[in-house]
Structure formats: C-alpha cells, structure tokens
Write a protein that holds these residues in place. Structure first.
Motif, PDB file in Angstrom:
ATOM      1  N   SER A 147       5.014  27.115  81.784  1.00 21.00           N
ATOM      2  CA  SER A 147       4.750  28.423  82.373  1.00 21.00           C
ATOM      3  C   SER A 147       3.303  28.453  82.845  1.00 21.00           C
ATOM      4  N   THR A 151      13.969  40.393  89.614  1.00 19.26           N
ATOM      5  CA  THR A 151      12.947  39.795  88.756  1.00 19.26           C
ATOM      6  C   THR A 151      12.427  38.493  89.360  1.00 19.26           C
ATOM      7  N   VAL A 159      16.831  38.803  76.328  1.00 20.81           N
ATOM      8  CA  VAL A 159      15.721  39.242  77.162  1.00 20.81           C
ATOM      9  C   VAL A 159      16.098  40.393  78.080  1.00 20.81           C
ATOM     10  N   ARG A 194      15.432  27.963  87.654  1.00 20.34           N
ATOM     11  CA  ARG A 194      14.840  29.289  87.811  1.00 20.34           C
ATOM     12  C   ARG A 194      13.584  29.486  86.965  1.00 20.34           C
ATOM     13  N   ARG A 195      13.435  28.714  85.896  1.00 17.75           N
ATOM     14  CA  ARG A 195      12.244  28.853  85.061  1.00 17.75           C
ATOM     15  C   ARG A 195      11.023  28.192  85.697  1.00 17.75           C
ATOM     16  N   ASP A 218      10.747  23.155  76.475  1.00 16.96           N
ATOM     17  CA  ASP A 218      10.645  24.238  77.446  1.00 16.96           C
ATOM     18  C   ASP A 218      10.068  23.764  78.765  1.00 16.96           C
ATOM     19  N   ARG A 225      11.933  43.496  76.984  1.00 22.84           N
ATOM     20  CA  ARG A 225      10.935  42.883  77.840  1.00 22.84           C
ATOM     21  C   ARG A 225       9.588  43.559  77.638  1.00 22.84           C
ATOM     22  N   ARG A 264       8.719  28.283  88.150  1.00 21.64           N
ATOM     23  CA  ARG A 264       8.205  29.191  89.169  1.00 21.64           C
ATOM     24  C   ARG A 264       6.832  28.724  89.641  1.00 21.64           C
ATOM     25  N   GLU A 267       9.304  34.066  79.181  1.00 20.70           N
ATOM     26  CA  GLU A 267      10.346  34.703  79.984  1.00 20.70           C
ATOM     27  C   GLU A 267      10.516  36.179  79.645  1.00 20.70           C
ATOM     28  N   ARG A 268       9.979  36.621  78.507  1.00 20.32           N
ATOM     29  CA  ARG A 268      10.066  38.026  78.155  1.00 20.32           C
ATOM     30  C   ARG A 268       8.980  38.856  78.838  1.00 20.32           C
ATOM     31  N   THR A 282       7.489  32.653  74.303  1.00 16.55           N
ATOM     32  CA  THR A 282       8.632  33.125  75.078  1.00 16.55           C
ATOM     33  C   THR A 282       8.117  33.852  76.323  1.00 16.55           C
TER      34      THR A 282
END
Length: 435
Positions: free
Chosen positions: A413, A242, A147, A367-368, A410, A153, A370, A103-104, A101
């Motif tokens: 990342s 963020t 989150v 938005r995920r 997912d 977070r 990046r 995003e946390r 995860t």
C-alpha cells in the motif's frame, strides 16, 4: 541520501542487517528500526551496564531453566528486522503490532499511519515514531473481510479521520485531541450510518431511518463548521464508488434503480444530480479528474466522459485477441495511468486519449494494486515479494524497484507527502525518499 542519526560518518547508506549480525548487536529489535545512539551504531555499554546485563542474563537463565524443568515451551525468537534487498534505503521503518489493514481506509492518508485491528497508529513523518493511537468502535469479527459493513470503514481526509457511531458522525484529529467532535444527526435521518468518503470540506454518508421506509438518506457534513450541509432521500440505489474522488464541486455515484443502471454526477454542495449516463455493465469504479470522469467500457475498455455534462470524449478498447481486465486508473491531470491485471501499465494523454507509453511490470496486478502518481514519478505496488516499482511518469522508464526481506502475503500500500513515500505491507511500513 541524508545521513541517518547515530551512524558514524560514511555509513549513512549502509545496507540493513538481520538482528544479531552487527558486531556486538544483540539488542532486541524496536518497533522503529533506525540508527543507534553510539558511535558503533548502538548505545554505549558502560561497566555498570555490562554488570547489569550480566545479572539480567543470569536471572533470565534461571527462569529459562525453571520453565524447561516444568515442561514449558521455548520462548519465541525475536522477529528479524526487514532487510532492504533492492531500491533506495528507507529513511525509517516501522513495524506494527500486527498486520495492517489499509483497505479499511477510504483513501490515502497524507501522513504515515498504520491501521490494524488494534487501532490507528499515527507516526511522526520524520522518524516513524508513534505519536498517537486512535481506537475506533469498529467490527472485530471477520476482519478485514467485513470492510463494507456499516461502521466498518475509516474515512480519512487531511489531518482528520471520521467514523460513525449510533446516530453520530465522529471526527478525530490525527495529532490534536482538543479539536475532536461528535455530531448527532437529526433524528429523522436515522441512526444506522455508513460513511463513504470526504473531499477536504465535506464528509459524505448514508443513514438508514428506523423504522425503515424503503429509502435511505444521503447526507454531507461540513467538518469545519460541524454541521449537516445537506440531506435528501436516495433516489433509487445510489452508492459511491471507491475510492471516492471529488473534483470541481462534483463527485461520481453509481445508481442501480429500477429505471436502469446509471453513472451519476452529484453536486457536492447540494447533493443534486447534475447528469446521469446509462451504462451497460455494473460499475465497480469510476475516477474523476478536473476534466473527465473515467469509467469502464464493457469488461476491458475505458471511456472518458466530460465532467461538465457526461458527453463522451475518448475511449480505449482491447484488441480482438487480448484477454485482460482493466483496473481503476489514476490521473495527475496531464496523464491518465491505466493498469491492467496482466501487469501492463499504459499512460494516455488526459486531454485527447493519445497513448504515450506502455510498460510491462514483472508482476501481475489486482484491485489492491493502486498506483500512486507523485510529481515526476508513478509508483506501482505489487505483491509483498515483488515490491514497489518506480516509473518515470513522462516516459514509463523504470527508475528502481524497492523490495524488503520481510515475509508477507499482502499487496503493498502506498501514500505520500511532499517529501516521502510511505510504502508498507503486512506489519511493516517504510518511509522512502521521493525522487
């Protein structure tokens, strides 16, 4: 490509295989996928090991027969190892106990970590072997959709992670347990603490006094001295953007007070508001570099504001028939890379706003997704099946796309250090060599 340890000469760049496809490869997969110890890519099997293995198989067969006789379910087959389908061969691959995860995390880590409901796995950068596990008192319900909840977070900066407990700011070191601390905040600040970012020297947060008096308190903790550097009541509804970006002793905030909606720049050393700029839309992001703050202009445009005083410098607007949404840009100080949800990435000169290149990716972005600038390369993550695209930062030319065969839902990342790119999705994290 350096030779993988344990592989015979000339096989350092060999493709990966599914479990059981190697000659004699019947060993169960490990969490870290890498070369074996023997000359054939796996451990040597001595006579004693063969006899021992035969005994284990016989015992296992008896257990299987007993369970089948009792109506038990078949054991789950071992998960296959992910196979590289395209792009450079990973230096190593780590498979976690469950889906990550990321995003946390408040920002990108500077070394490989794997955050999941089970805690934070800290990995060795050279081998991918877990070296430490950090467990946090984080909410477990609705993970990871909670989150934005208080304490939900994990703020990461340098070699430390920060979380909040009842009235405390807690600091954990990624590798050195002896340097950890827990700082109680002054009681008048409040006990309901939410941390939202750090910039290397300061950790920023918000505390809710009890009983609540209608105003939260903003504060900053200097982690080297383990002290509260400043604290003040929030003037309206100030909140960070963020990911939090802090440059030149300044950090952008978003204020939705009764006086209107503003983009605000705070002085990190004191918490003082340096300037504020009215905005016509609710801001979901603002990104800063050494010269500018980049913020949305309308629903699809971009404007660059001078960091010193908020004065407009240049802007970008969509054409009359274009329908796309701008996503948060990233900057390397020389170029600003602006992704769009239709899968187009455009590079602009940071100083003037001149368009340098445009590249259309074979997948859409959200938005995920990046992007990550690292030296001469811009890495753009896509959905699990699409992989990670490496673009030449100066020209936009595609260098390679990395994909694996691991199933997933997912978005990839990304993070990096000076030597490696860490790219992961779902329960897998790869280390790739930087170009």
């Amino acid at each position: 490509m350096p030779e993988q340890p344990g592989r015979p000469d000339g096989e350092a760049g060999a493709s990966w295989q599914w479990d059981g496809e190697e000659d004699g490869g019947s060993e169960a997969p490990e969490d870290v996928v890498s070369g074996g110890a023997g000359e054939d890519g796996g451990p040597r099997l001595s006579r004693r090991r063969l006899l021992t293995g035969a005994g284990v198989l016989a015992a296992g067969g008896a257990v299987w027969a007993f369970s089948r006789a009792g109506g038990g379910a078949d054991p789950a087959p071992p998960r296959p190892r992910p196979t590289r389908l395209a792009g450079p061969e990973p230096l190593w691959t780590y498979r976690g106990p469950e889906a990550m995860t990321p995003e946390r995390l408040s920002d990108r880590p500077s070394r490989p970590v794997f955050l999941s409901r089970s805690g934070l796995q800290v990995l060795d950068p050279a081998t991918g072997t877990p070296v430490r596990t950090l467990d946090f008192a984080l909410p477990k319900t609705d993970w990871p959709s909670d989150v934005e909840l208080s304490n939900g977070r994990v703020v990461i900066g340098g070699d430390r992670v920060y979380t909040a407990s009842n009235g405390h700011v807690d600091s954990r070191h990624l590798t050195d347990p002896a340097s950890e601390w827990s700082l109680p905040l002054p009681e008048e600040l409040g006990t309901g603490i939410t941390l939202f970012g750090c910039d290397g020297d300061l950790v920023y947060g918000r505390a809710m006094p009890r009983p609540y008096n209608g105003s939260d308190n903003l504060f900053a903790v200097r982690y080297r001295e383990n002290v509260v550097t400043w604290a003040r009541p929030s003037t309206g509804s100030e909140r960070p953007l963020t990911p939090l970006t802090s440059v030149g002793g300044r950090v952008p905030f978003f204020d939705t007070s009764t006086a209107g909606t503003h983009l605000v720049l705070l002085e990190t050393a004191t918490g003082k508001r340096l300037w504020e700029m009215p905005v016509e839309v609710s801001l979901n992001w603002a990104v800063a570099d050494a010269e500018h703050v980049y913020a949305p202009a309308g629903t699809a445009g971009l404007r660059a504001l001078r960091l010193a005083d908020g004065a407009p410098r240049w802007s970008v607007a969509p054409g009359p028939n274009e329908e796309w949404r701008l996503l948060p840009p990233v900057s390397d100080g020389t170029r600003v890379y602006v992704p769009r949800d239709d899968g187009v990435v455009t590079a602009y000169a940071a100083a003037t706003g001149a368009r340098l290149w445009v590249h259309r990716l074979p997948f859409r972005l959200d938005r995920r997704s990046r992007p990550l600038p690292a030296g001469p390369t811009l890495f753009v993550p896509g959905p699990a099946a699409a992989g990670v695209c490496a673009l030449d930062a100066a020209t936009g030319e595609e260098r390679w796309t990395f994909r694996d065969s691991g199933p997933g839902v997912d978005v990839w990342s990304l993070s990096n250090d000076a030597q490696r790119l860490y790219a992961g999705h779902d329960d897998v994290l790869h280390a790739l060599p930087l170009p």
